[in-house]
Scaffold this motif. Structure first.
Motif, mmCIF file in Angstrom:
data_model
loop_
_atom_site.group_PDB
_atom_site.id
_atom_site.type_symbol
_atom_site.label_atom_id
_atom_site.label_comp_id
_atom_site.label_asym_id
_atom_site.label_seq_id
_atom_site.Cartn_x
_atom_site.Cartn_y
_atom_site.Cartn_z
ATOM 1 N N PRO A 173 28.818 7.421 23.192
ATOM 2 C CA PRO A 173 27.999 6.859 24.267
ATOM 3 C C PRO A 173 28.699 6.984 25.618
ATOM 4 C CG PRO A 173 29.020 5.100 23.012
ATOM 5 C CD PRO A 173 29.363 6.375 22.300
ATOM 6 N N THR A 174 27.981 7.399 26.635
ATOM 7 C CA THR A 174 28.496 7.512 27.990
ATOM 8 C C THR A 174 27.526 6.819 28.937
ATOM 9 O OG1 THR A 174 27.376 9.639 28.327
ATOM 10 C CG2 THR A 174 29.653 9.708 27.504
ATOM 11 N N VAL A 175 27.966 6.600 30.160
ATOM 12 C CA VAL A 175 27.122 5.930 31.149
ATOM 13 C C VAL A 175 26.196 6.947 31.801
ATOM 14 C CG1 VAL A 175 27.087 4.564 33.277
ATOM 15 C CG2 VAL A 175 28.870 4.174 31.568
ATOM 16 N N LEU A 176 24.924 6.667 31.766
ATOM 17 C CA LEU A 176 23.918 7.569 32.314
ATOM 18 C C LEU A 176 24.199 7.861 33.787
ATOM 19 C CD1 LEU A 176 21.198 9.040 31.776
ATOM 20 C CD2 LEU A 176 20.063 6.964 32.621
ATOM 21 N N GLY A 177 24.248 9.160 34.127
ATOM 22 C CA GLY A 177 24.451 9.571 35.512
ATOM 23 C C GLY A 177 25.891 9.567 35.970
ATOM 24 N N ARG A 178 26.839 9.283 35.086
ATOM 25 C CA ARG A 178 28.261 9.235 35.448
ATOM 26 C C ARG A 178 29.045 10.252 34.633
ATOM 27 N NH1 ARG A 178 29.303 6.141 40.064
ATOM 28 N NH2 ARG A 178 27.950 4.302 40.042
ATOM 29 N N ASP A 179 29.975 10.930 35.285
ATOM 30 C CA ASP A 179 30.873 11.867 34.599
ATOM 31 C C ASP A 179 32.249 11.757 35.253
ATOM 32 O OD1 ASP A 179 31.649 13.727 32.755
ATOM 33 O OD2 ASP A 179 30.864 15.465 33.837
ATOM 34 N N PRO A 180 32.976 10.688 34.968
ATOM 35 C CA PRO A 180 34.213 10.388 35.687
ATOM 36 C C PRO A 180 35.347 11.351 35.352
ATOM 37 C CG PRO A 180 33.960 8.904 33.844
ATOM 38 C CD PRO A 180 32.687 9.685 33.928
ATOM 39 N N ARG A 181 36.289 11.466 36.290
ATOM 40 C CA ARG A 181 37.511 12.247 36.066
ATOM 41 C C ARG A 181 38.541 11.357 35.378
ATOM 42 N NH1 ARG A 181 39.839 13.976 41.416
ATOM 43 N NH2 ARG A 181 39.271 11.820 41.913
ATOM 44 N N LEU A 182 39.155 11.894 34.335
ATOM 45 C CA LEU A 182 40.101 11.132 33.528
ATOM 46 C C LEU A 182 41.449 11.843 33.477
ATOM 47 C CD1 LEU A 182 37.784 10.361 30.467
ATOM 48 C CD2 LEU A 182 38.098 8.961 32.515
ATOM 49 N N GLN A 183 42.488 11.054 33.292
ATOM 50 C CA GLN A 183 43.821 11.576 33.022
ATOM 51 C C GLN A 183 44.348 10.934 31.743
ATOM 52 O OE1 GLN A 183 45.905 10.698 36.761
ATOM 53 N NE2 GLN A 183 46.372 12.868 36.948
ATOM 54 N N PHE A 184 45.109 11.715 30.983
ATOM 55 C CA PHE A 184 45.726 11.213 29.761
ATOM 56 C C PHE A 184 47.221 11.510 29.801
ATOM 57 C CE2 PHE A 184 41.382 12.554 28.447
ATOM 58 C CZ PHE A 184 40.870 11.294 28.197
ATOM 59 N N LEU A 185 47.953 10.836 28.915
ATOM 60 C CA LEU A 185 49.394 11.056 28.784
ATOM 61 C C LEU A 185 49.723 11.212 27.320
ATOM 62 C CD1 LEU A 185 52.298 11.059 30.013
ATOM 63 C CD2 LEU A 185 52.320 8.578 29.595
ATOM 64 N N HIS A 186 50.360 12.321 26.971
ATOM 65 C CA HIS A 186 50.797 12.498 25.584
ATOM 66 C C HIS A 186 51.882 11.470 25.287
ATOM 67 C CE1 HIS A 186 52.223 14.254 21.866
ATOM 68 N NE2 HIS A 186 51.183 15.066 21.874
ATOM 69 N N VAL A 187 51.765 10.791 24.152
ATOM 70 C CA VAL A 187 52.676 9.694 23.851
ATOM 71 C C VAL A 187 54.119 10.172 23.737
ATOM 72 C CG1 VAL A 187 52.435 9.841 21.332
ATOM 73 C CG2 VAL A 187 52.931 7.627 22.417
ATOM 74 N N ASP A 188 54.359 11.406 23.322
ATOM 75 C CA ASP A 188 55.732 11.913 23.259
ATOM 76 C C ASP A 188 56.350 12.019 24.649
ATOM 77 O OD1 ASP A 188 55.680 12.051 20.527
ATOM 78 O OD2 ASP A 188 55.245 14.195 20.431
ATOM 79 N N ASP A 189 55.528 12.359 25.650
ATOM 80 C CA ASP A 189 56.031 12.391 27.027
ATOM 81 C C ASP A 189 56.329 10.983 27.521
ATOM 82 O OD1 ASP A 189 55.820 15.193 27.219
ATOM 83 O OD2 ASP A 189 53.691 15.053 27.727
ATOM 84 N N ALA A 190 55.547 10.014 27.066
ATOM 85 C CA ALA A 190 55.832 8.620 27.412
ATOM 86 C C ALA A 190 57.193 8.209 26.866
ATOM 87 C CB ALA A 190 54.737 7.706 26.864
ATOM 88 N N PHE A 191 57.485 8.605 25.617
ATOM 89 C CA PHE A 191 58.785 8.273 25.033
ATOM 90 C C PHE A 191 59.925 8.918 25.817
ATOM 91 C CE2 PHE A 191 56.378 7.598 20.920
ATOM 92 C CZ PHE A 191 56.544 6.227 20.940
ATOM 93 N N ASP A 192 59.745 10.165 26.244
ATOM 94 C CA ASP A 192 60.791 10.834 27.014
ATOM 95 C C ASP A 192 61.089 10.071 28.302
ATOM 96 O OD1 ASP A 192 60.982 12.797 25.111
ATOM 97 O OD2 ASP A 192 59.687 14.221 26.157
#
Length: 356
Positions: free
Chosen positions: A206-225
């Motif tokens: 399910p997504t919000v009608l009329g919205r297509d937001p920009r997202l960023q993610f972080l790989h958990v291994d990079d978080a550990f580093d």
């Protein structure tokens, strides 16, 4: 740059982030001892992760809101604290009130103990890019100096703002301690299971009608580093930690091989809240407005570059597809074994009836 600390205390050691960080620190020959703290004892795979790290990890079970944390720090001669015991979502035990109590009051009590710990030299605190909030007034890119344009609606975002406020007060009282605040983008990866990963696991998203937001993610291994380097090196300050680039929500859903189902905003939380893939207010605002942060400061000060948002998300998708194929093969193998067993039983019964 000062030497790596000899003794490190890690909070939230019964959770994925805390257990794996404790194990990685224990593997560092420069660190003599890791003290892991949580309200419950580690179980299952996380207990194996900690036991596999050898005898350098001591796990203590107590609540951060009690005086036990100061006694543990003094007795163990703790030189660095990595505070990861920050709940990102409510659970069935106490709801939002309990979550705020553990996050905010627990962090406040921990920082009070840190203030009195004579040997403490470093403090690393887990925060989140959710601290910036999400609204139609947001800038295209958040830097570490950007203030939230509106008070966040979600409980987790409010909590990390309060925690960061306590850290600023701690810095004034203990300027001799290098305090690092890490604002992580949402974690993704093969070993991560969160509300967000369960959201992308749904066959119909399910997504919000009329919205297509920009997202960023972080790989958990990079978080550990980044966490390990925050402990073993000196990087005081506040840092955005995210993968470069962005994916729109629709792009992420397509890469995951799922289908979107646009709904009106008020209906998203009701629809997605069915089952374990519920969407919090923090995530609902993210899926409406999106959020992009600048990581120039992290790259410059740490000298490392996390894998991109697209690379991190693609690795997550590949791992999920491999698991789906594995589950399918396992089911087929079990079905075949059962059929073979039925055939053998039937043949044996027929042979008995024939007197063979």
């Amino acid at each position: 740059m000062t030497a790596s600390p000899s003794v490190v205390l890690v909070t939230g050691v019964s959770r994925h982030l805390g257990a794996h960080l404790a194990a990685r620190l224990a593997a560092d020959p420069r660190i003599e001892r890791v003290v892991g703290v949580d309200t419950t004892a580690p179980t299952g795979d996380l207990a194996e992760v900690l036991s596999g790290a050898g005898s350098k990890i001591d796990v203590l079970q107590f609540d951060l809101r009690t005086p036990g944390v100061l006694r543990a720090m003094v007795d163990a001669r703790v030189e660095a604290v990595a505070h990861l015991a920050v709940a990102t979502a409510t659970d069935q035990h106490g709801g939002r009130a309990a979550m705020k109590e553990l996050n905010v009051i627990g962090s406040m009590q921990l920082l009070a103990a840190c203030q009195q710990a004579p040997r403490l030299r470093k403090l690393i605190v887990r925060s989140s890019t959710a601290a910036y909030g999400a609204s139609f007034r947001d800038p295209a890119i958040f830097t570490e100096d950007t203030e939230p344009r509106e008070v966040p609606r979600g409980g987790f975002a409010k909590d990390v703002l309060d925690i960061e406020g306590y850290v600023r007060g701690f810095r004034r009282r203990r300027p001799d301690v290098a305090a690092t605040v890490l604002r992580f983008a949402p974690f993704i990866g093969s070993a991560v299971e969160t509300r967000l990963t369960r959201y992308f696991d749904r066959p119909v998203v399910p997504t919000v009608l009329g919205r297509d937001p920009r997202l960023q993610f972080l790989h958990v291994d990079d978080a550990f580093d980044v966490l390990v380097r925050s402990v073993t090196e000196d990087h005081p300050g506040t840092y955005n930690v995210a993968g470069a680039g962005t994916l729109t929500l629709s792009q992420a859903v397509r890469r995951a091989g799922r289908v979107t189902m646009p709904v009106l905003e008020p209906g998203l939380n009701v629809l997605a809240g069915l089952g374990r893939a519920g969407v919090s207010l923090d995530q609902l605002d993210l899926f409406v407005h999106g959020r992009v942060v600048d990581t120039t400061k992290l790259i410059r000060e740490f000298g490392c570059t996390p894998r991109t948002t697209a690379e991190a998300f693609d690795e997550f998708v590949r791992s999920r597809r491999a698991n789906e194929l594995l589950r399918t093969d396992t089911i087929r193998s079990v079905e075949q074994a059962l059929l073979d067993g039925f055939r053998r039983t039937r043949a044996a019964r027929a042979a008995l009836e024939r007197g063979e």
